[in-house]
Design an enzyme around this catalytic site. Structure first.
Site, PDB file in Angstrom:
ATOM      1  N   HIS A 119      88.022 -32.136 -96.581  1.00 19.43           N
ATOM      2  CA  HIS A 119      88.505 -32.980 -95.492  1.00 19.43           C
ATOM      3  C   HIS A 119      87.428 -33.292 -94.461  1.00 19.43           C
ATOM      4  O   HIS A 119      87.604 -34.199 -93.643  1.00 19.43           O
ATOM      5  CB  HIS A 119      89.747 -32.364 -94.822  1.00 19.43           C
ATOM      6  CG  HIS A 119      89.484 -31.147 -94.007  1.00 19.43           C
ATOM      7  ND1 HIS A 119      89.728 -29.870 -94.453  1.00 19.43           N
ATOM      8  CD2 HIS A 119      89.010 -31.000 -92.746  1.00 19.43           C
ATOM      9  CE1 HIS A 119      89.429 -29.004 -93.507  1.00 19.43           C
ATOM     10  NE2 HIS A 119      88.983 -29.661 -92.466  1.00 19.43           N
ATOM     11  N   ASP A 149      90.364 -28.432-101.486  1.00 18.82           N
ATOM     12  CA  ASP A 149      89.807 -28.803-100.187  1.00 18.82           C
ATOM     13  C   ASP A 149      88.381 -28.285-100.045  1.00 18.82           C
ATOM     14  O   ASP A 149      87.973 -27.805 -98.986  1.00 18.82           O
ATOM     15  CB  ASP A 149      90.675 -28.287 -99.027  1.00 18.82           C
ATOM     16  CG  ASP A 149      90.288 -28.941 -97.695  1.00 18.82           C
ATOM     17  OD1 ASP A 149      89.724 -30.048 -97.732  1.00 18.82           O
ATOM     18  OD2 ASP A 149      90.515 -28.337 -96.636  1.00 18.82           O
ATOM     19  N   SER A 225      85.715 -25.993 -89.552  1.00 18.47           N
ATOM     20  CA  SER A 225      86.046 -26.259 -90.945  1.00 18.47           C
ATOM     21  C   SER A 225      84.781 -26.370 -91.787  1.00 18.47           C
ATOM     22  O   SER A 225      83.861 -27.124 -91.449  1.00 18.47           O
ATOM     23  CB  SER A 225      86.844 -27.559 -91.063  1.00 18.47           C
ATOM     24  OG  SER A 225      88.119 -27.422 -90.497  1.00 18.47           O
TER      25      SER A 225
END
Length: 478
Positions: A119, A149, A225
């Site tokens: 992402h 992901d 992230s």
């Protein structure tokens, strides 16, 4: 000697000793305290600096850029104005605007292989990686795996060996272990936060297809992230990927993709850039309290085998419908997601040991994992003509195609892939993902059979469609 004289005597002795200590103590020792580097696990708890010095240089910033075009008129894309005024309001040249997102990444190989979250780079046109020493490199996207992901980037270090983090066996991690989260939260720059492993095998997070996360209370915030979750030996046990929050900031519930899954994706990227995961060859469902009681089990948990694909790995190993899988390779599993994770971290041809309960007795099955077959061929077909399904694009389901579409790999029949806007198929409510079961009581086995059925004119069309776990019946006029 009087009391006053006695007191003066000892005060003089103390003064002499203090002066002697000052004279014989080196100046450097009096000016500052020598820093001692921790040499054991117990000592390292006094300072995380040695761990940070080892791991932080391998954590990078990842910048993703995408050029989007914006209309200069607010009415250009409005359906109402388009319908009644056409292009009359579509004046001017569309403006280009650069959208940029920021995340973190981890160098896992010294030759420039970097792993981050999918992402972080999704929909990006170009990528830049900034190292901890502030050098920047253009990056190439080698692999993007939406299902986990995870994404893998490559930079060219011009022959230099970059600092890299070593993978740790994430199955060896225990709840309570000290961990550090390293990343770039909110774009403020590289930041280190500390915490512990709060829980393992979290499977109800809903972030990716393979839900099996390490939970930590180390602060993880937006921008973290793709960053590293490391243990006290400076090794990588996970890639920080998500948080649970009601405000957008950390409340001490963060989730990381385990290193064993990360390692497998990196290996796919290096070996050719294509993910090829084996399959179990069986559909599973959770074992609830009621189900456990009906099966005579001592407790809920595990994965109940619903169906077995003929000739698949589970079938060849002797697993049967009704078996309850309790462990994989000696590690307990509590739900179907745990089993899928264990399978997904294996390579094609790998061996896997499954412990199960059947009729109150325990057993062991040894599987040789293989890729899901594409049988029958998908035969993607666009339907046309005077029939309710005109405008739909369909294909034959197989284990491989079903896995690609993220539906039950044991599903069979004809699946709807796309539906044209304004087409008859859209008007009757057909959606992508629907499985066409029958037309006028005639079962639909494959796309060729479906084409024959819709080629026959009918005054009334009756059909059944499976959507998720439900089956719908409908009737439309020809």
């Amino acid at each position: 000697m009087s009391d006053s004289a006695y007191a003066l005597f000892w005060m003089a002795v103390a003064a002499v000793l203090l002066i002697a200590a000052l004279l014989f103590t080196p100046l450097s020792a009096r000016a500052e305290t020598t820093r001692v580097v921790p040499g054991s696990r117990a000592e390292v708890q006094l300072s995380y600096a040695p761990v940070v010095q080892k791991a932080a240089p391998a954590v990078v910033n990842v910048y993703s850029k995408r050029v989007v075009k914006e209309s200069p008129s607010p009415f250009s894309n409005d359906p109402f104005f388009q319908r009644f005024f056409g292009d009359r309001f579509s004046f001017g040249v569309p403006r280009e605007r650069v959208q940029q997102s920021l995340g973190s990444g981890v160098i896992v190989r010294g030759d420039g292989i970097i792993v981050t979250n999918n992402h972080v780079v999704a929909e990006g046109d170009s990528f830049t990686v900034a190292l901890a020493d502030r050098r920047e490199f253009d990056a190439e996207l080698v692999l993007a795996d939406e299902r986990t992901d995870l994404a893998v980037l490559r930079i060219d270090p011009k022959g230099e060996t970059l600092p890299a983090i070593t993978f740790k066996d994430s199955d060896a991690v225990e709840v309570g272990d000290l961990v550090l989260a390293i990343g770039n939260p909110f774009g403020v720059g590289q930041t280190v936060t500390s915490g512990i492993v709060s829980a393992l095998a979290r499977t109800q997070v809903g972030v990716s297809d393979y839900q099996f996360f390490i939970q930590t209370d180390a602060a993880v915030n937006p921008g973290n992230s793709g960053g590293a979750l490391v243990t006290m030996d400076g090794q990588l046990i996970g890639i920080n990927t998500a948080i649970f929050s009601r405000s957008g900031g950390s409340i001490g519930i963060g989730f990381a993709i385990p290193a064993n899954m990360v390692r497998s994706v990196v290996e796919f990227a290096v070996d050719g850039g294509t993910v090829k995961r084996p399959w179990l060859g069986a559909s599973l469902q959770p074992v609830t309290s009621d189900l456990a009681e009906s099966l005579g089990l001592d407790r809920p948990g595990g994965a109940l085998v619903q169906n077995v694909y003929p000739g698949g790995p589970a079938d060849k190993a002797g697993l049967r419908t009704g078996d309850v899988i309790r462990a994989v390779d000696g590690r307990d599993v509590f739900d179907p997601q745990s089993v899928r994770y264990r399978v997904a971290t294996k390579a094609e041809g790998a061996r896997m040991e499954v412990s199960y309960v059947r009729g109150g007795r325990t057993g062991t099955a040894r599987l040789s994992l293989q890729l899901p077959p594409e049988d029958p061929p998908r035969n993607v077909t666009e339907l046309s003509g005077r029939n309710p399904f005109s405008g739909a694009t369909v294909g034959n389901l197989s284990p491989a195609f079903a896995d690609e579409l993220r539906i039950d790999t044991l599903a069979t029949g004809v699946v709807v892939l796309r539906v044209q806007r304004g087409s008859p198929a859209q008007r009757i409510g057909v959606r992508p993902g629907d499985i066409i079961i029958s037309i006028d009581e005639d079962e639909v086995g494959d796309t060729a059979e479906l084409q024959k059925l819709i080629a026959t004119p009918r005054g009334q069309w009756e059909f059944k469609i499976k959507r998720g776990d439900e089956i719908f019946s409908a009737s439309v006029r020809g």
